[in-house]
Design a protein around this motif. Structure first.
Motif, short mmCIF file in Angstrom:
data_model
loop_
_atom_site.label_atom_id
_atom_site.label_comp_id
_atom_site.label_asym_id
_atom_site.label_seq_id
_atom_site.Cartn_x
_atom_site.Cartn_y
_atom_site.Cartn_z
N PHE A 327 -2.89 -0.15 -7.72
CA PHE A 327 -3.73 -0.32 -8.92
C PHE A 327 -5.18 -0.59 -8.53
O PHE A 327 -6.11 0.04 -9.05
CB PHE A 327 -3.18 -1.45 -9.79
N PHE A 328 -5.39 -1.53 -7.62
CA PHE A 328 -6.77 -1.88 -7.22
C PHE A 328 -7.35 -0.85 -6.26
O PHE A 328 -8.55 -0.57 -6.31
CB PHE A 328 -6.78 -3.27 -6.60
N ALA A 329 -6.52 -0.28 -5.40
CA ALA A 329 -7.03 0.70 -4.44
C ALA A 329 -7.57 1.93 -5.14
O ALA A 329 -8.62 2.48 -4.75
CB ALA A 329 -5.94 1.07 -3.45
N TRP A 330 -6.90 2.37 -6.20
CA TRP A 330 -7.30 3.61 -6.85
C TRP A 330 -8.52 3.43 -7.76
O TRP A 330 -9.12 4.43 -8.16
CB TRP A 330 -6.14 4.22 -7.61
N ILE A 331 -8.88 2.22 -8.09
CA ILE A 331 -10.16 2.02 -8.76
C ILE A 331 -11.29 2.43 -7.82
O ILE A 331 -12.34 2.92 -8.26
CB ILE A 331 -10.32 0.56 -9.22
N GLY A 332 -11.08 2.25 -6.53
CA GLY A 332 -12.07 2.66 -5.56
C GLY A 332 -11.93 4.10 -5.13
O GLY A 332 -12.92 4.80 -4.91
N PHE A 333 -10.68 4.59 -5.02
CA PHE A 333 -10.47 5.94 -4.52
C PHE A 333 -10.88 7.01 -5.54
O PHE A 333 -11.34 8.09 -5.15
CB PHE A 333 -9.00 6.14 -4.14
#
Length: 609
Positions: A327-333
């Motif tokens: 969830f948090f990683a894909w806010i950046g990816f």
């Protein structure tokens, strides 16, 4: 020894065997070697040279539905090759979809509403398809029908989108409508947007089927290897897509279409159709019809959401943590995937805009076209780095979630095993490598605020390819290993499917929700930043892209912390541990009954096995 004495001795041995409170070795020794045609032998045991026992271990009681021996490298390639064809379809849509829709006359303000179809369909379609495929009882398997149907729909919508001008214009021309009229142009845009949504929903259907297909058709101890292979195939698909997009295709293969987008759609359609047919044609799923009827329930959207929320609450522990990380990683990816080329393009155009602020519109467009090619080259470096990482990194990581079985060690050449063991970095597990990749990604995103050269920016995006490689591998490997292991335990212990335990389809669908939902948030957040920081096209001094990328790095640090909380081994839930004793007794009871029947058969017919 006489036949009667032999039978009496065996009966005494069986009574002594049954008097034990627990059975550590539920085998029945015979005076003669066990014949390989014995119906109590599993396939693997029938080929065992020792032939000492009827059933050696309870984990082999799987009704013949699961193969525990290690799969070959060619099997893994055939298993995962379909996801490479799918990646080509994704690459065509992501890299060329926006310019194509703009060429049809779609405004940029409406574009955001169009591309929200991707994360929206990912959040809804994949878990829904997962539930449907889990309940599928086709003789072809649970996933194959959805892979075939989704691939067909993807090919049709992709080709229809490419030829939407001809389709809509030709149809309305039957009613004497002029192709250059405003009504026809608006109709073309509406139909094109409709096909974009159909395309996204179709792609997510086939992707849900492929991911569950990989999980179901690979032993639990090879889930890391299978997902590593899948990420390599994805990398190959990316490289082919970027190279094809960089070439002047109408000049070389103009017979496939008169535009770049049409030819790319044809190539992607052929790749997707052929790879899916190769996977499902060469690897046969287990017959789902033998599982009995699925758990009945009421249909409808409300029931679907109720089931999804129930499944979220009872996710396996490792899978739940992976979803939190995603969830948090894909806010950046998500910003990095969509804005990396634009970030490099902005760096490329700044010196020219500062030197000549009074460019004509034609000169400005030509400048930005060159900037797009420079950004595409950086993405090509990014894809090559990702593929190289996926090829080399598995040899450096110590196995964690796929502890090799005895058969896998036996089948692997000793010399090769000895050589590869020296490449493993002690303590570098897949989970730790994933954590490091988050830190690498965050560092590169923060660096975009200060790096203002083409070579430096290209190097940053290239390094991010390492993080992207782990993103395509680690979460799926961890989830697949846990789900596959729990499913094997349920089958080996005879636990019935009462609807309280979710299968691969719905679990992978929920995982995709944790990937798709943050993309919607990232889109909204990026739009807000652009609203305040971006400058008009052609005006120097615009650094809004770098700010968006750096903000994504902040959320990736949160993902890194959550990754540190994931364990390097799979823990069996307490409820399954509590059931173990009862299930063991059932298994032993079935064995005793079978063994008693064997003794009775030997005594009556005098047959020896």
């Amino acid at each position: 020894m006489a036949e009667g004495e032999d039978s009496s001795a065996r009966e005494r041995e069986l009574r002594e065997h049954d008097s034990e409170e627990t059975v550590d070795r539920p085998t029945l020794k015979t005076a003669e070697p066990v014949h390989e045609q014995s119906p109590l032998l599993t396939a693997s045991e029938a080929g065992d040279e020792e032939g000492a026992g009827l059933i050696e271990d309870e984990s082999t009681l799987d009704d013949g539905n699961r193969e525990f021996e290690s799969k070959s490298i060619w099997y893994l390639i055939l298993l995962t090759i379909s996801i490479g064809g799918l990646q080509l379809a994704w690459a065509v849509e992501l890299s060329n979809g926006t310019p194509y829709l703009l060429s049809l006359g779609l405004s940029k303000s409406v574009m955001a509403l169009v591309w929200i179809a991707g994360p929206l369909s990912g959040a809804l379609v994949q878990p829904y398809v997962g539930i449907l495929s889990d309940n599928c009882r086709s003789k072809w398997g649970k996933r194959t029908p959805f892979m075939a149907t989704g691939a067909t729909a993807t090919i049709i919508s992709l080709l229809a989108l490419a030829w939407v001008r001809e389709i809509v214009g030709g149809f309305l021309g039957l009613f004497n409508a002029e192709r250059d009229s405003e009504g026809v142009k608006i109709s073309i845009i509406v139909v094109a947007v409709l096909f974009v949504y159909i395309l996204d929903f179709s792609i997510n259907t086939v992707q849900a089927g492929i991911r569950a297909f990989i999980l179901d058709c690979c032993p639990s101890h090879q889930q890391e290897a299978a997902n590593a292979m899948a990420s390599r195939v994805l990398g190959v698909g990316n490289i082919i897509g970027y190279v094809a997009g960089y070439l002047d295709l109408p000049k070389h293969v103009g017979w496939l279409g008169n535009t770049q987008f049409k030819i790319l759609c044809v190539i992607a359609s052929v790749a997707l159709g052929s790879t899916v047919m190769l996977s499902i044609g060469s690897i046969r799923e287990r017959d789902a019809s033998i599982d009995g009827p699925p758990i009945k329930g009421k249909g409808g959207i409300l029931t679907f959401f109720q089931q999804v929320f129930k499944s979220i609450r009872r996710l396996p522990p490792q899978t739940r943590k992976v979803c939190e990380v995603e969830f948090f990683a894909w806010i950046g990816f998500f910003p990095q995937l969509f804005y990396s080329s634009s970030y490099i393009g902005d760096i490329y155009v700044q010196p020219y805009l500062e030197a000549n602020p009074n460019m004509t519109p034609e000169e400005t467009e030509a400048l930005y076209e060159n900037a797009t090619r420079v950004g595409t080259f950086a993405l090509l470096v990014y894809a090559i780095t990702s593929l190289s990482t996926n090829v080399l990194l598995p040899f450096l990581i110590a196995p964690s979630y796929d502890a090799p079985s005895a058969s896998s060690k036996k089948d692997q050449p000793k010399l090769l095993t000895h050589i590869l063991s020296y490449l493993v970095i002690p303590g570098l597990t897949l989970r730790r490598a994933w954590l490091i990749s988050h830190l690498i990604f965050a560092s590169c995103m923060f660096s975009t605020l200060v790096v203002r050269s083409i070579s430096g920016a290209t190097a940053l995006i290239g390094i991010v390819g390492v993080s992207w490689a782990l993103t395509l591998w680690a979460p799926f490997a961890i989830i697949s290993a846990e789900v596959s292991k729990l499913e094997e335990l349920r089958r080996s212990r005879g636990v019935p499917d009462d609807g309280t335990a979710d299968q691969a389809g719905v679990i992978l669908g929920i995982h995709n929700m944790s990937v798709a939902a943050p993309q919607i948030l990232a889109t909204i957040g990026s739009s807000i930043i652009f609203r305040f920081l971006q400058k008009p096209r052609g005006v120097p001094g615009d650094h809004s892209m770098a700010v968006v990328l750096a903000c994504g790095g902040i959320f990736t640090l949160v993902a890194a912390y959550l990754t540190s909380l994931i364990k390097d081994e799979i823990e069996v839930p307490e409820d399954m541990t509590a059931e173990e004793g009862e299930q063991r007794n059932r298994v032993v009871g079935r064995r005793r009954s079978s063994e008693a029947g064997l003794v009775s058969s030997e005594r009556i017919g005098g047959l020896e096995y």
